[in-house]
Design a protein around this motif. Structure first.
Motif, PDB file in Angstrom:
ATOM      1  N   ASP A 163       4.720   8.162  -1.552  1.00  0.00           N
ATOM      2  CA  ASP A 163       4.787   9.861  -1.749  1.00  0.00           C
ATOM      3  C   ASP A 163       5.996  10.113  -2.051  1.00  0.00           C
ATOM      4  O   ASP A 163       7.042  10.341  -0.988  1.00  0.00           O
ATOM      5  CB  ASP A 163       4.175  10.103  -0.394  1.00  0.00           C
ATOM      6  N   PRO A 164       6.411  10.518  -3.106  1.00  0.00           N
ATOM      7  CA  PRO A 164       8.011  11.072  -3.506  1.00  0.00           C
ATOM      8  C   PRO A 164       8.376  12.233  -2.755  1.00  0.00           C
ATOM      9  O   PRO A 164       9.265  12.391  -2.360  1.00  0.00           O
ATOM     10  CB  PRO A 164       7.975  11.180  -5.088  1.00  0.00           C
ATOM     11  N   GLU A 165       7.238  13.080  -2.539  1.00  0.00           N
ATOM     12  CA  GLU A 165       7.325  14.465  -1.581  1.00  0.00           C
ATOM     13  C   GLU A 165       8.091  14.182  -0.187  1.00  0.00           C
ATOM     14  O   GLU A 165       8.938  14.613   0.144  1.00  0.00           O
ATOM     15  CB  GLU A 165       6.634  15.442  -1.975  1.00  0.00           C
ATOM     16  N   MET A 166       7.379  13.183   0.159  1.00  0.00           N
ATOM     17  CA  MET A 166       7.588  12.893   1.616  1.00  0.00           C
ATOM     18  C   MET A 166       8.958  12.092   1.703  1.00  0.00           C
ATOM     19  O   MET A 166       9.779  12.186   2.596  1.00  0.00           O
ATOM     20  CB  MET A 166       6.347  11.846   2.406  1.00  0.00           C
ATOM     21  N   VAL A 167       9.335  11.344   0.768  1.00  0.00           N
ATOM     22  CA  VAL A 167      10.379  10.391   0.770  1.00  0.00           C
ATOM     23  C   VAL A 167      11.474  11.211   0.497  1.00  0.00           C
ATOM     24  O   VAL A 167      12.593  11.311   1.154  1.00  0.00           O
ATOM     25  CB  VAL A 167      10.217   9.173  -0.229  1.00  0.00           C
ATOM     26  N   PHE A 168      11.477  12.130  -0.357  1.00  0.00           N
ATOM     27  CA  PHE A 168      12.649  12.964  -0.867  1.00  0.00           C
ATOM     28  C   PHE A 168      12.821  13.847   0.380  1.00  0.00           C
ATOM     29  O   PHE A 168      14.004  14.519   0.431  1.00  0.00           O
ATOM     30  CB  PHE A 168      12.555  13.450  -2.069  1.00  0.00           C
ATOM     31  N   ASP A 226       0.878  -1.206  -0.094  1.00  0.00           N
ATOM     32  CA  ASP A 226      -0.215  -0.005  -0.050  1.00  0.00           C
ATOM     33  C   ASP A 226       1.103   1.397  -0.063  1.00  0.00           C
ATOM     34  O   ASP A 226       1.872   1.389   0.765  1.00  0.00           O
ATOM     35  CB  ASP A 226      -0.744   0.047   1.188  1.00  0.00           C
ATOM     36  N   ARG A 227       0.458   2.229  -0.745  1.00  0.00           N
ATOM     37  CA  ARG A 227       1.313   3.512  -0.798  1.00  0.00           C
ATOM     38  C   ARG A 227       1.732   4.142   0.422  1.00  0.00           C
ATOM     39  O   ARG A 227       2.881   4.642   0.580  1.00  0.00           O
ATOM     40  CB  ARG A 227       0.510   4.377  -1.827  1.00  0.00           C
ATOM     41  N   ASP A 228       0.822   4.116   1.357  1.00  0.00           N
ATOM     42  CA  ASP A 228       1.053   4.974   2.424  1.00  0.00           C
ATOM     43  C   ASP A 228       1.671   4.035   3.216  1.00  0.00           C
ATOM     44  O   ASP A 228       2.822   4.747   4.224  1.00  0.00           O
ATOM     45  CB  ASP A 228      -0.455   5.360   3.247  1.00  0.00           C
ATOM     46  N   LEU A 229       1.735   2.759   3.431  1.00  0.00           N
ATOM     47  CA  LEU A 229       2.703   1.897   4.277  1.00  0.00           C
ATOM     48  C   LEU A 229       4.020   1.983   3.671  1.00  0.00           C
ATOM     49  O   LEU A 229       5.128   2.044   4.410  1.00  0.00           O
ATOM     50  CB  LEU A 229       2.013   0.636   4.292  1.00  0.00           C
ATOM     51  N   MET A 230       4.247   2.032   2.380  1.00  0.00           N
ATOM     52  CA  MET A 230       5.538   1.810   1.696  1.00  0.00           C
ATOM     53  C   MET A 230       6.101   3.092   1.926  1.00  0.00           C
ATOM     54  O   MET A 230       7.286   3.227   2.556  1.00  0.00           O
ATOM     55  CB  MET A 230       5.207   1.783   0.080  1.00  0.00           C
ATOM     56  N   THR A 231       5.468   4.250   1.859  1.00  0.00           N
ATOM     57  CA  THR A 231       6.007   5.799   2.479  1.00  0.00           C
ATOM     58  C   THR A 231       6.526   5.468   3.688  1.00  0.00           C
ATOM     59  O   THR A 231       7.700   6.151   3.845  1.00  0.00           O
ATOM     60  CB  THR A 231       5.021   6.774   2.122  1.00  0.00           C
TER      61      THR A 231
END
Length: 339
Positions: A249-254, A208-213
């Motif tokens: 979420d690339p913005e949160m990750v980066f 899931d996107r949120d869990l992966m983030t």
């Protein structure tokens, strides 16, 4: 030239060209088969033809050995050298010339095809100032990941090989699995002993996107993490087929990479091309550092830096923000600062 070196060099150029593994192995096995023989013994067995009966020697490799024993550069090797004069990628030459090292490579301690010593010799030949050995961590059993005990043993080998070279710093590292909860798949004690830690997701890429983030940000925040490896996990070509990129979420990750001083890897493997250009641009906007790495699993793949330099240049990544353009002293100051 020496027959063993001729066979190994042929393997290098074939690996560089992404030849089938069985073709490369034929030459590397032949090199290993004749390596114990003295020059006189090798010449005698070539002359009387008995070398053909040695396991690992076929008609093709026998002919190459015979040419080398006769003092010639084997014709097949000469052809490969000529092809190898051209860079693997069209663009990025200026940036490629600024790259000093590589923070991501594998040996036969995990799923690489060559010894640490062979990888180091190739790194010297290809002009590296430093090369980091980053074999896999325990959870990746399919890649023969290193337990803490095996990793400790490997550190001694890396130190021994490093001591053999005046023109290369061979550095210790790991490509550590990011576990489902974001923890790193190795003990804190061992991670603290390494020069560089590359953290990568290898499993449950469809999470899931949120869990992966959350998983990725947790790993990025770990004080041992220096580089976020092949962040999407995608495959766009090659024998393994295609694989969609993971969702996060690339913005949160980066933003986390910038905050915790973690470099975003530009993975140079042609089947990965990871991150996609869109994500490189987001990482640029967030002020991230980058590391152009080969993820090499064989000596010939160390030239994959050409591909990474081309992609970084096309995306206008400044050389000053690429840690693999830095001198080794600055690199180690950066990598050790978090530890």
């Amino acid at each position: 030239m020496e027959a063993v070196e001729a066979l190994k060099e042929i393997g290098f150029w074939l690996e560089r060209e992404l030849a089938k593994t069985y073709r490369v192995e034929a030459f590397r096995k032949a090199a290993a088969a004749i390596e114990p023989l003295s020059p006189d013994e090798l010449a005698k067995q070539v002359k009387d033809g008995s070398l053909k009966r040695l396991k690992g020697i076929g008609d093709r490799t026998f002919g190459i050995i015979a040419e080398a024993v006769a003092g010639e550069v084997p014709g097949y090797l000469a052809d490969l050298r000529e092809r190898g004069e051209k860079p693997l990628a069209v663009g990025g030459a200026k940036l490629r010339a600024k790259l000093r090292g590589d923070l991501h490579s594998h040996s036969n301690w995990s799923d690489g095809g060559s010894s640490i010593a062979e990888m180091a010799r190739a790194a010297v030949w290809r002009g590296r100032e430093y090369q980091v050995v980053t074999d896999h961590s325990p959870r990746l059993t399919i890649a023969n990941g290193l337990s803490a005990e095996r990793l400790a043993e490997q550190l001694d080998v890396i130190a021994e090989v490093d001591a053999e070279h005046d023109d290369l710093r061979l550095l210790s590292g790991i490509e550590v699995d990011i576990l489902d909860d974001g923890q790193l798949d190795q003990t804190d004690e061992m991670l603290g002993r390494l020069d560089v830690v590359v953290a990568s997701v290898h499993s449950k890429l469809k999470m899931d996107r949120d869990l992966m983030t959350r998983r990725m940000v947790t790993a990025i925040a770990n004080p041992h993490t220096n580089v976020l490896g092949h962040c999407t996990g995608r495959l766009v070509a090659g024998s393994r087929g295609g694989r969609d990129q993971s969702r996060f979420d690339p913005e949160m990750v980066f933003a986390a990479c910038e905050k915790f001083d973690v470099a975003v890897e530009i993975n140079s493997r042609p089947e990965r091309r990871d991150p996609p250009s869109r994500l490189i641009q987001i990482a640029l906007d967030y002020g991230c550092l980058f590391a152009i790495n080969t993820d090499a699993h064989a000596p010939g793949q160390l030239d994959f830096l050409d591909y990474g330099a081309e992609r970084a240049s096309a995306n206008k990544v400044p050389a000053s923000r690429i840690v693999t353009t830095w001198p080794v002293e600055r690199l180690l100051e950066w990598s050790n600062a978090k530890h």
